[in-house]
Design a protein around this motif. Structure first.
Motif, PDB file in Angstrom:
ATOM      1  N   ALA A   1       0.838  -1.197   0.000  1.00 41.67           N
ATOM      2  CA  ALA A   1       0.000   0.000   0.000  1.00 41.67           C
ATOM      3  C   ALA A   1       0.878   1.254   0.000  1.00 41.67           C
ATOM      4  CB  ALA A   1      -0.905   0.001   1.231  1.00 41.67           C
ATOM      5  N   ASP A   2       0.605   2.154  -0.927  1.00 37.30           N
ATOM      6  CA  ASP A   2       1.389   3.392  -1.008  1.00 37.30           C
ATOM      7  C   ASP A   2       1.135   4.274   0.206  1.00 37.30           C
ATOM      8  OD1 ASP A   2       2.652   2.891  -3.456  1.00 37.30           O
ATOM      9  OD2 ASP A   2       0.972   3.701  -4.603  1.00 37.30           O
ATOM     10  N   MET A   3       2.210   4.831   0.721  1.00 35.01           N
ATOM     11  CA  MET A   3       2.103   5.798   1.816  1.00 35.01           C
ATOM     12  C   MET A   3       2.213   7.208   1.224  1.00 35.01           C
ATOM     13  SD  MET A   3       4.348   3.926   4.818  1.00 35.01           S
ATOM     14  CE  MET A   3       5.942   3.920   3.977  1.00 35.01           C
ATOM     15  N   GLU A   4       1.797   8.177   2.026  1.00 31.26           N
ATOM     16  CA  GLU A   4       1.829   9.575   1.593  1.00 31.26           C
ATOM     17  C   GLU A   4       3.143  10.226   2.035  1.00 31.26           C
ATOM     18  OE1 GLU A   4      -1.218  11.913   3.450  1.00 31.26           O
ATOM     19  OE2 GLU A   4      -0.692  13.737   2.327  1.00 31.26           O
ATOM     20  N   GLU A   5       3.870  10.808   1.088  1.00 30.04           N
ATOM     21  CA  GLU A   5       5.091  11.527   1.452  1.00 30.04           C
ATOM     22  C   GLU A   5       4.697  12.856   2.071  1.00 30.04           C
ATOM     23  OE1 GLU A   5       8.543  11.794  -1.387  1.00 30.04           O
ATOM     24  OE2 GLU A   5       8.373  13.935  -0.959  1.00 30.04           O
TER      25      GLU A   5
ATOM     26  N   TYR B   1       0.887  17.985  11.755  1.00 32.97           N
ATOM     27  CA  TYR B   1       2.189  17.415  11.397  1.00 32.97           C
ATOM     28  C   TYR B   1       2.488  17.626   9.916  1.00 32.97           C
ATOM     29  CZ  TYR B   1       6.212  14.339  11.550  1.00 32.97           C
ATOM     30  OH  TYR B   1       7.501  13.850  11.478  1.00 32.97           O
ATOM     31  N   LYS B   2       1.485  17.393   9.083  1.00 29.54           N
ATOM     32  CA  LYS B   2       1.680  17.589   7.651  1.00 29.54           C
ATOM     33  C   LYS B   2       1.957  19.053   7.326  1.00 29.54           C
ATOM     34  CE  LYS B   2      -1.120  15.560   4.748  1.00 29.54           C
ATOM     35  NZ  LYS B   2      -2.330  14.921   4.147  1.00 29.54           N
TER      36      LYS B   2
ATOM     37  N   LYS C   1       5.222  20.420   5.495  1.00 30.92           N
ATOM     38  CA  LYS C   1       5.071  20.958   4.138  1.00 30.92           C
ATOM     39  C   LYS C   1       5.877  22.248   3.995  1.00 30.92           C
ATOM     40  CE  LYS C   1       1.502  21.985   0.713  1.00 30.92           C
ATOM     41  NZ  LYS C   1       0.043  22.069   0.473  1.00 30.92           N
ATOM     42  N   ASP C   2       6.110  22.902   5.117  1.00 31.77           N
ATOM     43  CA  ASP C   2       6.812  24.191   5.122  1.00 31.77           C
ATOM     44  C   ASP C   2       7.844  24.188   6.252  1.00 31.77           C
ATOM     45  OD1 ASP C   2       7.394  26.772   4.365  1.00 31.77           O
ATOM     46  OD2 ASP C   2       5.804  27.668   5.609  1.00 31.77           O
ATOM     47  N   PRO C   3       8.822  23.282   6.173  1.00 32.18           N
ATOM     48  CA  PRO C   3       9.770  23.149   7.289  1.00 32.18           C
ATOM     49  C   PRO C   3      10.650  24.384   7.428  1.00 32.18           C
ATOM     50  CG  PRO C   3      10.479  21.809   5.424  1.00 32.18           C
ATOM     51  CD  PRO C   3       9.128  22.346   5.070  1.00 32.18           C
ATOM     52  N   TRP C   4      11.097  24.638   8.640  1.00 30.86           N
ATOM     53  CA  TRP C   4      11.938  25.799   8.898  1.00 30.86           C
ATOM     54  C   TRP C   4      13.300  25.599   8.221  1.00 30.86           C
ATOM     55  CZ3 TRP C   4      11.123  26.022  14.954  1.00 30.86           C
ATOM     56  CH2 TRP C   4       9.769  26.208  15.206  1.00 30.86           C
TER      57      TRP C   4
ATOM     58  N   TYR D   1      16.268  12.453   2.864  1.00 30.23           N
ATOM     59  CA  TYR D   1      15.436  12.197   4.051  1.00 30.23           C
ATOM     60  C   TYR D   1      13.968  12.373   3.667  1.00 30.23           C
ATOM     61  CZ  TYR D   1      14.086  12.990   9.028  1.00 30.23           C
ATOM     62  OH  TYR D   1      13.531  12.937  10.289  1.00 30.23           O
ATOM     63  N   SER D   2      13.212  11.304   3.791  1.00 27.15           N
ATOM     64  CA  SER D   2      11.781  11.345   3.489  1.00 27.15           C
ATOM     65  C   SER D   2      10.993  10.842   4.691  1.00 27.15           C
ATOM     66  CB  SER D   2      11.450  10.456   2.282  1.00 27.15           C
ATOM     67  OG  SER D   2      12.075  10.918   1.111  1.00 27.15           O
TER      68      SER D   2
END
Lengths: 107, 107
Positions: free
Chosen positions: A98-102, B18-19, B23-26, B41-42
């Motif tokens: 199952a694909d996860m969300e990046e 968290y997302k 999505k806009d990390p420092w 890094y993912s």
């Protein structure tokens, strides 16, 4: 290049067999994976789950996945591996892994 | 180079925060991660879990992790992120993200 993260369960009791298979993968299977434009492919295990990370460097993922699925040696490999796995409960009817969300990436 | 796979839970209800954070990390946080010899890094999310994959290219992981933990901006970032997370049940007392076992790798 597109990165993929995927998850699946390891069937209880099959952890050892799954690890043994992947410690000594069949060369033809590895070659087919690379021929299908997948690289930097890792699988991790913890707490009954398997997590895959890989990078797709081709331009037609569906076609490459179909090519892999049509390969007779890969089919034999999957026949060994798939009984060691179970889909996660949230997987769709056409999903195995199952694909996860990046949610984050830093080069 | 050493590859790491890690897992942690996302606290129910904190998925969106968290997302949004990631999505806009420092920029200072990203810069510190790279200064600590981590690359590619993912982080992935699915079914209440977060999965991290990264590559460590330094020669003293413990020292680099201590350097990161001592960085004031990283500490502020973690103060935002950590309330969104919960350790997995199998994590050790000194673990936050829990290391997974690599069972397969193909370059």
């Amino acid at each position: 290049m597109k990165r993929y993260g995927q998850v699946i369960k390891v069937r209880p009791g099959s952890e050892g067999k799954y690890k043994a298979l992947h410690k000594d993968p069949w060369p033809e299977v590895n070659a087919m994976i690379k021929a299908c434009n997948i690289q930097n492919y890792s699988i991790y295990m913890r707490d009954g789950y398997l997590y895959a990370y890989f990078e797709y460097v081709g331009d037609d993922y569906e076609a490459d996945m179909a090519k892999m699925a049509a390969d007779p040696v890969t089919q034999k490999w999957w026949a060994e591996c798939m009984p060691c796995q179970e889909k996660v409960g949230s997987a769709g009817p056409d999903e195995w892994w199952a694909d996860m969300e990046e949610v984050y990436h830093l080069d």
